[in-house]
Enzyme design. Structure first.
Site, PDB file in Angstrom:
ATOM      1  N   ASP A  63      -8.191  21.626  16.143  1.00 25.41           N
ATOM      2  CA  ASP A  63      -7.092  22.122  15.864  1.00 25.41           C
ATOM      3  C   ASP A  63      -6.805  23.559  15.709  1.00 25.41           C
ATOM      4  OD1 ASP A  63      -6.495  19.413  15.725  1.00 25.41           O
ATOM      5  OD2 ASP A  63      -6.365  19.324  13.647  1.00 25.41           O
ATOM      6  N   GLU A  83      -8.173  20.249   3.152  1.00 26.67           N
ATOM      7  CA  GLU A  83      -7.073  19.883   4.260  1.00 26.67           C
ATOM      8  C   GLU A  83      -7.886  19.091   5.321  1.00 26.67           C
ATOM      9  OE1 GLU A  83      -3.731  21.640   5.747  1.00 26.67           O
ATOM     10  OE2 GLU A  83      -3.484  23.113   4.019  1.00 26.67           O
ATOM     11  N   VAL A 105     -15.043  15.616   6.026  1.00 26.86           N
ATOM     12  CA  VAL A 105     -14.998  16.461   4.956  1.00 26.86           C
ATOM     13  C   VAL A 105     -14.257  15.578   3.746  1.00 26.86           C
ATOM     14  CG1 VAL A 105     -14.083  18.398   3.983  1.00 26.86           C
ATOM     15  CG2 VAL A 105     -15.075  18.730   6.213  1.00 26.86           C
ATOM     16  N   GLU A 135       3.681  36.768 -22.156  1.00 26.57           N
ATOM     17  CA  GLU A 135       4.280  37.268 -23.311  1.00 26.57           C
ATOM     18  C   GLU A 135       4.694  38.647 -23.456  1.00 26.57           C
ATOM     19  OE1 GLU A 135       0.635  34.559 -24.364  1.00 26.57           O
ATOM     20  OE2 GLU A 135       1.507  35.719 -22.751  1.00 26.57           O
TER      21      GLU A 135
END
Length: 361
Positions: A227, A291, A296, A79
Site C-alpha cells: 500500500d 495498523e 501483524v 498545574e
C-alpha cells in the site's frame, strides 16, 4: 503497584458541587494535548481564582477560571501552566487537576512547590499517579503544607483517559491499539490485494485523529510494499488534532521497508513482539497504534498484546471467501475457544461505523 492506601481523613475527601463539572473541563483540556506529551501523561488543570472583588463576576461560582495542559517534555506541567495564567489570582483559589501533582524534580521542578508558593487553598485530584516517583507523595506534600486536598473526583473518567499512561508505568510497555477497516463480511482487502478505499472520508479522517493521539504507528513491511502508506496525520489546521511536521507520531515498520517508501524515515524492527514493545516503551512510547496488515494484526491478537480494538466497518460486501480476512494465520478451533471482548462504543461515521472493543474483564 497500588495507589495510596489512605487518601486522607474523611473531611478532606468531601467534594463541592462544582468539582465534577470542573474535572470534566480539565479532562477535555487534557484530551487536547493527547499524543504530544509522551512519556509524560496528558494532564489538564482548571484553576478557579481566589475570592476577591475583581473575581466576583466570572465563571463557576462567580470566579474567573484559568486552564492549563501539560506541554511536551521539558515544558511546564498542566498545574504550572494554569498557575502562570492566573498569577496573583491563584491565591486562595481551587486547583482541579486530572492527575496527582508531582513532588519530585524531573525535567521540571515539583508542581507541589509551585502550588504551595502560589497560595492555592484547595486542590481537587482526579486520580493518584501510579508512577513510583509520585504515587501519593504529591498529595502528602500538599497536605503537609496545609493545602486541602480532595481525591477521586471524576476518577473513572480520568482513569479511562489515562489508561495508556497507567499501563506504560506499570508494565513498561505501550498501550496497544489495533485498528482495522473491513467490509461487513470481514474482509480488509479484495482478492487482488486492493483495499483503497474500504471506508468513506469520515472514517478515514477519524483514523487520522487516532494517529494524532498515538505516540507511534506500526505496520508490517508487507503492508508497506502493498500500500505504500505514509502513516502521517493529515488533518486541516483548524482541526483540534492537527499535527505539523514536528509533532507527527513515530513510524515503526516490522521488517525492512523498501527504498523510497513513503513511510521513511521510520524505525525498522524485527523479532519477538514482546521485545519490540519493551523497546518502544523504554523509548517513551505510551500509546502504539498498530495498523496492520493481517499477519501483524493476527500476531498481536493471538499473543494477547492488544489493549483496544478499533474496527471501522463499511456497508460493503465482497461476497466470497477469497478476500483477505481481518487476521491471517490460525484462529480459534471452536466457538468455545473464541476470543470474547466488551463493546465500549459504536459510532456512526458517514456511512460507516466505528466499533471499539476491549478484552473482556
Amino acid at each position: 503497584m497500588t495507589d495510596v492506601a489512605d487518601p486522607g481523613p474523611p473531611a478532606a475527601r468531601v467534594s463541592e458541587p462544582d468539582d465534577v463539572a470542573l474535572m470534566a473541563e480539565a479532562v477535555a483540556v487534557a484530551e487536547g494535548v493527547r499524543g504530544l506529551t509522551a512519556p509524560n501523561p496528558w494532564v489538564g488543570a482548571v484553576l478557579v481564582a481566589g475570592p476577591g472583588p475583581a473575581n466576583d463576576r466570572y465563571g463557576v461560582g462567580g470566579r474567573e477560571r484559568f486552564v492549563g495542559a501539560t506541554a511536551p517534555p521539558g515544558g511546564p506541567h498542566a498545574e504550572v501552566e494554569a498557575l502562570t495564567r492566573a498569577g496573583a489570582r491563584a491565591r486562595g483559589g481551587t486547583l482541579v487537576v486530572t492527575l496527582e501533582p508531582c513532588a519530585h524534580h524531573g525535567r521540571t521542578p515539583p508542581c507541589t512547590e509551585a502550588i504551595v508558593a502560589a497560595g492555592v487553598r484547595r486542590v481537587v485530584v482526579g486520580m493518584v499517579d501510579p508512577d513510583p516517583l509520585v504515587q501519593g507523595r504529591g498529595i502528602q506534600a500538599l497536605r503537609a503544607a496545609g493545602v486541602e486536598v480532595v481525591v477521586g473526583v471524576g476518577r473513572d473518567q480520568v482513569a479511562e483517559q489515562l489508561a495508556p499512561y497507567v499501563t506504560h508505568r506499570r508494565t513498561g510497555r505501550p498501550w496497544v491499539v489495533l485498528k482495522l477497516a473491513a467490509t461487513l463480511d470481514g474482509r480488509i482487502a479484495a482478492p487482488d490485494g486492493s483495499s483503497r478505499w474500504i471506508t468513506g472520508p469520515e472514517a478515514r479522517a477519524d483514523v487520522h485523529r487516532l494517529r494524532a493521539t498515538s505516540d507511534a504507528v506500526l505496520v508490517g513491511a508487507g503492508t508497506v510494499r502493498a500500500d505504500d502508506p505514509s502513516l502521517t496525520v493529515r488533518l486541516p489546521p483548524d482541526d483540534p488534532n492537527y499535527r505539523d511536521d514536528a509533532s507527527q507520531p513515530r513510524r515503526i515498520v516490522l521488517g525492512r521497508a523498501p527504498a523510497g517508501a513513503a513511510v521513511l524515515p521510520a524505525t525498522e524492527l524485527s523479532g519477538d513482539l514482546g521485545v519490540v514493545l519493551d523497546r518502544l516503551g523504554a523509548e517513551g512510547v505510551v500509546q502504539l497504534l498498530v495498523e496492520g496488515g493481517a499477519h501483524v494484526a493476527g500476531d498481536f491478537h493471538r499473543q494477547g498484546l492488544v489493549d483496544t480494538y478499533v474496527l471501522y466497518l463499511a456497508p460493503a460486501l465482497l461476497g466470497g471467501d477469497d478476500g483477505q480476512a481481518l487476521f491471517a494465520g490460525p484462529g480459534a478451533r471452536s466457538m468455545a475457544d473464541a476470543w470474547r471482548g466488551t463493546v465500549r462504543s459504536v459510532t456512526t461515521l458517514g456511512s460507516d461505523i466505528r466499533v471499539v472493543v476491549t478484552p473482556a474483564g
